[in-house]
Write a protein that holds these residues in place. Sequence first.
Motif, short mmCIF file in Angstrom:
data_model
loop_
_atom_site.label_atom_id
_atom_site.label_comp_id
_atom_site.label_asym_id
_atom_site.label_seq_id
_atom_site.Cartn_x
_atom_site.Cartn_y
_atom_site.Cartn_z
N THR A 154 0.70 -1.15 0.12
CA THR A 154 0.08 0.02 -0.06
C THR A 154 0.83 1.34 0.10
OG1 THR A 154 -1.86 -1.18 1.11
CG2 THR A 154 -1.85 1.19 1.24
N PHE B 256 0.73 3.72 -3.08
CA PHE B 256 -0.22 4.85 -2.98
C PHE B 256 0.54 6.19 -2.32
CE2 PHE B 256 -3.22 1.40 -3.07
CZ PHE B 256 -4.06 1.75 -4.03
N ASN B 257 1.75 6.01 -2.00
CA ASN B 257 2.43 6.91 -1.35
C ASN B 257 2.68 8.38 -2.04
OD1 ASN B 257 4.62 7.76 0.87
ND2 ASN B 257 6.05 7.82 -0.94
N LYS B 258 2.79 8.44 -3.17
CA LYS B 258 2.58 9.74 -3.76
C LYS B 258 1.15 10.36 -3.73
CE LYS B 258 6.29 8.99 -7.30
NZ LYS B 258 6.30 9.17 -8.93
N ARG B 259 0.16 9.42 -3.90
CA ARG B 259 -0.98 10.05 -3.55
C ARG B 259 -1.41 10.55 -2.28
NH1 ARG B 259 -5.66 12.48 -5.25
NH2 ARG B 259 -7.46 11.30 -4.60
N PHE B 260 -0.83 9.76 -1.40
CA PHE B 260 -0.93 10.01 0.14
C PHE B 260 -0.14 11.29 0.50
CE2 PHE B 260 -1.74 5.22 1.42
CZ PHE B 260 -3.10 5.30 0.84
N GLN B 261 0.70 11.71 -0.26
CA GLN B 261 1.44 13.00 0.07
C GLN B 261 0.99 14.35 -0.49
OE1 GLN B 261 5.89 12.73 -0.69
NE2 GLN B 261 5.69 10.52 0.05
N GLU B 262 -0.12 13.98 -1.31
CA GLU B 262 -0.88 15.19 -1.73
C GLU B 262 -1.65 16.03 -0.75
OE1 GLU B 262 -3.49 14.01 -4.93
OE2 GLU B 262 -2.00 13.25 -6.21
N THR C 294 -4.12 17.51 1.65
CA THR C 294 -5.74 17.36 1.84
C THR C 294 -6.41 18.43 1.90
OG1 THR C 294 -4.88 15.30 3.40
CG2 THR C 294 -6.94 16.13 3.77
#
Length: 219
Positions: A194, A198-204, A206
């Motif tokens: 995971t 999804f690391n790049k997505r999670f760093q966007e 919020t």
Amino acid sequence: MKNKQFGENVNGYSIPVLNEREVRAAAGIMFLATFISLMLILFEGNFVPIKYVIIIFLTDFSIRLFINPKFSPILIIGRYIVSNQHPEYVGAAQKKFAWYIGLVLSASMFFLLVILNAYSIITGLVCLICLILMFFETAFGICLGCKLYKLIKKEKAQYCPGEVCNIKTKQDIQKTLKTQLFVVLAFITFVFLTAFLFNKRFQEKTHNLFEENKISSSN
């Protein structure tokens, strides 16, 4: 002069004991206070709360060890919280040893952070050790200081939490099966996958869902 007794006498126990439930409750209170103070340091650079926490811990450990555990404010609060639970008695001797470790750690933090008003990798490590000791105590009922007591004193501790001092056969409900270990391994693999995917997505950054809806409505 006769030494003051450490711990309390309870019928059926040959040595002075303490109530493990209130000890764990007190450890939980101390862990929470330390954790919140550490978060304030990491995210706001605010060292004021940890200084108060250190003074409280040092005072409380001093009362436990040099006066009587019955008069420890944090233990009294812990006793009140778990007063409706059936007591679990543990030997006072190993707890006393563990609390001496707590006294030394809190005294060193008092000298470095309060007296010298300075932080370093030493204060960070001491704080981490304190958190680990308290977390194991309150979450798992494992007193790491008590384990050191057995290694240093070279004598068998009596009345340990969960009766771990006594040799016994594990019941079926206590045994960890190979399939259960596989589930844990699979779960760890899932977490790493995971993070990889999804690391790049999670760093966007919020965004606020409701503010976004307000902007859409106004347009």
